[in-house]
Design an enzyme around this catalytic site. Structure first.
Site, mmCIF file in Angstrom:
data_model
loop_
_atom_site.group_PDB
_atom_site.id
_atom_site.type_symbol
_atom_site.label_atom_id
_atom_site.label_comp_id
_atom_site.label_asym_id
_atom_site.label_seq_id
_atom_site.Cartn_x
_atom_site.Cartn_y
_atom_site.Cartn_z
ATOM 1 N N CYS A 186 0.800 -4.202 -1.006
ATOM 2 C CA CYS A 186 1.370 -4.911 0.136
ATOM 3 C C CYS A 186 2.195 -6.092 -0.366
ATOM 4 C CB CYS A 186 0.334 -5.453 1.108
ATOM 5 S SG CYS A 186 -0.702 -4.205 1.840
ATOM 6 N N ARG A 196 5.817 -2.678 -3.502
ATOM 7 C CA ARG A 196 4.380 -2.960 -3.419
ATOM 8 C C ARG A 196 3.669 -2.089 -2.380
ATOM 9 N NH1 ARG A 196 3.117 -7.671 -6.001
ATOM 10 N NH2 ARG A 196 1.142 -7.753 -4.907
ATOM 11 N N TRP A 255 0.777 -1.207 2.126
ATOM 12 C CA TRP A 255 0.192 -0.040 1.460
ATOM 13 C C TRP A 255 -1.214 0.065 2.031
ATOM 14 C CZ3 TRP A 255 -3.981 1.266 -1.662
ATOM 15 C CH2 TRP A 255 -3.893 2.503 -2.294
ATOM 16 N N ASN A 291 -2.377 -9.604 2.029
ATOM 17 C CA ASN A 291 -2.385 -8.619 0.949
ATOM 18 C C ASN A 291 -3.767 -8.698 0.302
ATOM 19 O OD1 ASN A 291 -1.912 -7.057 -1.366
ATOM 20 N ND2 ASN A 291 -1.013 -8.796 -2.457
ATOM 21 N N GLY A 292 -4.439 -7.556 0.171
ATOM 22 C CA GLY A 292 -5.765 -7.569 -0.466
ATOM 23 C C GLY A 292 -6.771 -6.791 0.355
ATOM 24 N N GLU A 314 0.555 11.179 -20.461
ATOM 25 C CA GLU A 314 1.542 10.332 -19.799
ATOM 26 C C GLU A 314 2.634 11.187 -19.142
ATOM 27 O OE1 GLU A 314 2.183 7.546 -18.675
ATOM 28 O OE2 GLU A 314 4.339 7.223 -18.770
ATOM 29 N N LYS A 332 3.584 11.277 -15.193
ATOM 30 C CA LYS A 332 4.949 11.002 -14.720
ATOM 31 C C LYS A 332 5.431 12.130 -13.822
ATOM 32 C CE LYS A 332 5.369 7.809 -15.565
ATOM 33 N NZ LYS A 332 4.914 6.573 -16.155
ATOM 34 N N GLU A 363 3.625 12.106 -10.353
ATOM 35 C CA GLU A 363 3.960 11.080 -9.363
ATOM 36 C C GLU A 363 5.384 11.212 -8.849
ATOM 37 O OE1 GLU A 363 3.081 7.069 -10.673
ATOM 38 O OE2 GLU A 363 3.987 7.365 -12.609
ATOM 39 N N HIS A 404 -10.602 26.263 -25.256
ATOM 40 C CA HIS A 404 -11.940 25.977 -24.710
ATOM 41 C C HIS A 404 -11.952 26.021 -23.183
ATOM 42 C CE1 HIS A 404 -13.466 25.086 -28.665
ATOM 43 N NE2 HIS A 404 -12.366 24.388 -28.872
ATOM 44 N N LYS A 437 3.663 0.055 -6.517
ATOM 45 C CA LYS A 437 3.906 -0.368 -7.895
ATOM 46 C C LYS A 437 2.739 -1.164 -8.467
ATOM 47 C CE LYS A 437 6.411 -0.981 -11.552
ATOM 48 N NZ LYS A 437 6.482 0.177 -12.444
HETATM 49 O O1 M6R Z 1 0.789 -2.961 -13.608
HETATM 50 P P1 M6R Z 1 -0.116 -2.083 -14.432
HETATM 51 O O2 M6R Z 1 0.495 -1.728 -15.758
HETATM 52 O O3 M6R Z 1 -1.477 -2.635 -14.602
HETATM 53 O O4 M6R Z 1 -0.228 -0.736 -13.607
HETATM 54 C C1 M6R Z 1 -1.078 0.275 -14.047
HETATM 55 C C2 M6R Z 1 -0.837 1.564 -13.294
HETATM 56 O O5 M6R Z 1 -1.035 1.382 -11.925
HETATM 57 C C3 M6R Z 1 0.571 2.111 -13.524
HETATM 58 O O6 M6R Z 1 0.840 2.301 -14.878
HETATM 59 C C4 M6R Z 1 0.760 3.441 -12.775
HETATM 60 O O7 M6R Z 1 -0.059 4.415 -13.340
HETATM 61 C C5 M6R Z 1 2.225 3.872 -12.803
HETATM 62 N N1 M6R Z 1 2.628 4.284 -11.492
HETATM 63 C C6 M6R Z 1 2.498 4.992 -13.743
HETATM 64 O O8 M6R Z 1 3.820 5.389 -13.749
#
Ligand code: M6R
Length: 607
Positions: free
Chosen positions: A2, A27, A74, A98-99, A479, A483, A486, A502, A602
């Site tokens: 948020c 956010r 969010w 926010n929170g 990773e 990617k 998402e 396995h 984010k």
């Molecule tokens: O701000 P941070 O690096 O702590 O965020 C961690 C994850 O939320 C962040 O890397 C998330 O997995 C990304 N969307 C990946 O692309």
């Protein structure tokens, strides 16, 4: 999660609130709203979906006023809907939050018994109604606000207004970021300083548990005990250009292309080119008392930790434990005060990572954080802060932050290996030179994106994709899968190639693309035998290797991307680029919302 904004100005605030909300949209973006005060009346507009929907809904003169607050959400409590959108209002009180309020159920129960009725499922409405209840008891706005925040458990950043006061914003910060920004004639409240760039000249970052009464002429900040405190005003150095898309269609693509430049920012802060040594943590003279390094992060930051485990174990010869923060914070851990605990986070505000840090504090030898936002909570609570200097990362998918986290972790590895006397001068120079070569190699790869587009076209119609890697390329497989998930919403898994037989090999058929990272290194032959196993089962292999590996490929029955020849040390950094480009183009061809994928945000500032 948020984004919240508040503005006090001599002019109409609504257009600027909307502009800031657009910048805060990273956010959260499932609903948005604005409230202003005009002639002692609260004016409010809210809409489900992105800020664009709110903009379309607001007609001229709908929201007049020189004071206002805004929110982009969010969802935590309650579905994305207009009713659940902020600002929430009750009587003379209107607020954004926010929170997460952990005791909102008890508070709601209490208010329901008193006859209060609720129009949303949010915890935020409970805060607003509680404040309104105190106002109904005949106390001042300030006392009602204070009594309210006193009752709250959990994490929050709040910005409140009262209809009989168009001069003051009431704010409070506990466990969620909040800044006060100063423009020429305006004062701003924001979830971050970046969203206020171009509007402000200086900024105050509030401390934990601070609350404040903010007017155009005076900022009164108090700590939790109610003592008036001064917080340092800092000059804003960010330039507005870095938070625009420039000539790119998406922030993600822009940020991918920024990597050659920003990687240099990360390393040049730590590499002494003349002396060929790493200049960081110079206070640390020896590692004799240290028997373990703990690395913790979430999502992509966690995968950076996973890469670092391979580096640190190999070059520093030390035991390394890695964990995702959401597990680490609740796991029963055994500390001996002989550990360095390293927390990696782009935002520096990720709730789980911050909680994990607090858990380790005082129980390990030192806390080191690797962050992009050096004013963040994680940075402020660490003994040492190593900045990654990636610049604002706006795309929800982390790209340049990942490679810059790896840049700093690679420097840290060299530094620790040197402290322990484990690197010859020759090896030390070799490692440093390989880091220096990275911007050039990344530029090379980025200059020909056609082959990644071709790979992406092969994925668009798939429902599942498997990524394989061995050794230090295994975290890259994880990773790459994250990617792709998402950005394209295609189900993807990362697996260590050797683990295939396995279980996951049962999934192999001609419909499931298997993308294999196979750089030439000591595990190349083994990786290729795993590729053969997939081919023998009609698997659909796409392979990424380098010039040396390419020449050794036993067959040419599958598409291959050939990367430049690079040293083993930097392979995980370089292989991040194909992962990002493949995810980006797959998302592009599928037509997904690349910078703001569904359900994500984010900065994950809630648990
Ligand atoms: O701000 P941070 O690096 O702590 O965020 C961690 C994850 O939320 C962040 O890397 C998330 O997995 C990304 N969307 C990946 O692309």
């Amino acid at each position: 999660m948020c984004g919240i904004v508040g503005i006090l100005s001599n002019n109409e605030v609504t257009p600027t609130i909307l502009k800031v909300l657009k910048k805060l949209e990273y956010r959260g973006y499932d609903s948005a709203g604005i409230a202003t005060i005009f002639n002692n009346k609260i004016k409010r507009q809210r809409a489900k979906g992105k800020i664009e929907n709110l903009i379309k809904q607001i007609h001229r003169n709908d929201l007049p006023g020189n004071i206002g607050i805004g929110h982009t959400r969010w969802a935590t409590h309650g579905v994305p809907s207009k009713d659940n959108a902020h600002p929430h209002q009750k009587g003379s009180v209107v607020g954004v939050h926010n929170g997460i309020i952990e005791n909102f159920r008890e508070l709601k129960e209490e208010l329901l018994i008193k006859g209060y009725q609720f129009s949303s499922e949010t915890d935020t409405e409970v805060i607003v109604q509680l404040c309104s209840y105190y106002i109904d008891q005949g106390i001042s706005n300030k006392d009602a606000f204070l009594k309210t925040i006193d009752r709250l458990e959990g994490a929050f950043a709040l910005c409140f207004m009262f209809d009989d006061d168009d001069k003051n914003l009431f704010i409070s910060k506990r466990g969620a970021p909040l800044v006060i920004g100063f423009g020429k004639n305006e004062v701003y409240i924001g979830s971050d300083a970046v969203s206020l760039t171009s509007l402000i000249e200086s900024v105050i970052f509030l401390d934990e548990n601070d609350w404040a009464i903010v007017s155009k002429n005076e900022i009164l900040i108090f700590d939790q005990k109610g003592n008036k405190v001064q917080r340092q005003k800092k000059i804003v150095e960010l330039n507005n250009d870095i938070i625009s898309k420039g000539n790119y269609h998406h922030f993600m693509l822009k940020e991918i292309h920024e990597q050659p430049e920003v990687f240099g920012y990360a390393t040049s802060g730590f590499i002494d080119y003349k002396l060929q040594k790493i200049n960081m943590l110079n206070e640390v003279k020896e590692l004799h008392g240290i028997n373990k390094i703990i690395l913790v992060g979430c999502g992509t930051a966690y995968y950076a930790c996973a890469v670092a485990k391979y580096w640190l174990e190999k070059f520093v010869k030390i035991s390394v434990e890695i964990d995702v923060a959401s597990e680490f914070r609740y796991r029963e851990t055994y500390f001996t005060k002989k550990e360095y605990a390293i927390f990696v986070s782009q935002s520096g505000e990720t709730a789980d990572t911050l909680a994990a840090l607090r858990k380790a504090k005082g129980k390990v030898k030192k806390i080191i954080s690797i962050v992009n936002v050096t004013e963040s909570s994680i940075a402020r609570e660490s003994d040492f802060v190593l900045p990654i200097k990636a610049g604002p990362e706006i795309g929800v998918a982390s790209t340049k932050a990942f490679t810059n986290q790896l840049a700093v972790l690679a420097c840290l590895t060299i530094k620790f290996a040197n402290i322990k006397g484990l690197l010859s001068d020759k090896k030390n120079s070799e490692l440093i030179d390989s880091l220096i070569s990275i911007p050039g190699v990344i530029s090379d790869i980025l200059s020909n994106s056609k082959k990644f587009q071709d790979f992406a076209k092969k994925l668009v119609l798939s429902s599942n994709v498997l990524f394989l890697g061995r050794g230090i390329l295994y975290p890259l497989a994880l990773e790459a899968a994250l990617k792709l998930k998402e950005i394209s919403y295609i189900h993807a898994e990362g697996y260590p190639s050797g683990e295939l037989k396995h279980g996951p090999i049962a999934l192999i058929d001609s419909n499931m693309p298997v993308i294999c990272f196979a750089p030439y290194n000591e595990l190349f032959e083994k990786t290729i035998s795993n590729v053969e196993e997939v081919l023998a089962r009609n698997g659909n292999i796409l392979l990424i290797t380098d010039e040396e590996g390419f020449d050794l490929l036993p067959t040419n029955q599958f598409p291959v991307i050939k990367l430049p020849k690079i040293s083993n040390f930097i392979q995980p950094i370089i292989y991040a680029i194909p992962s990002q480009l493949i995810a980006y183009y797959t998302g592009l061809y599928k037509g997904t919302d690349i910078d703001q994928p569904r359900n994500l945000a984010k900065s994950v500032t809630v648990e």
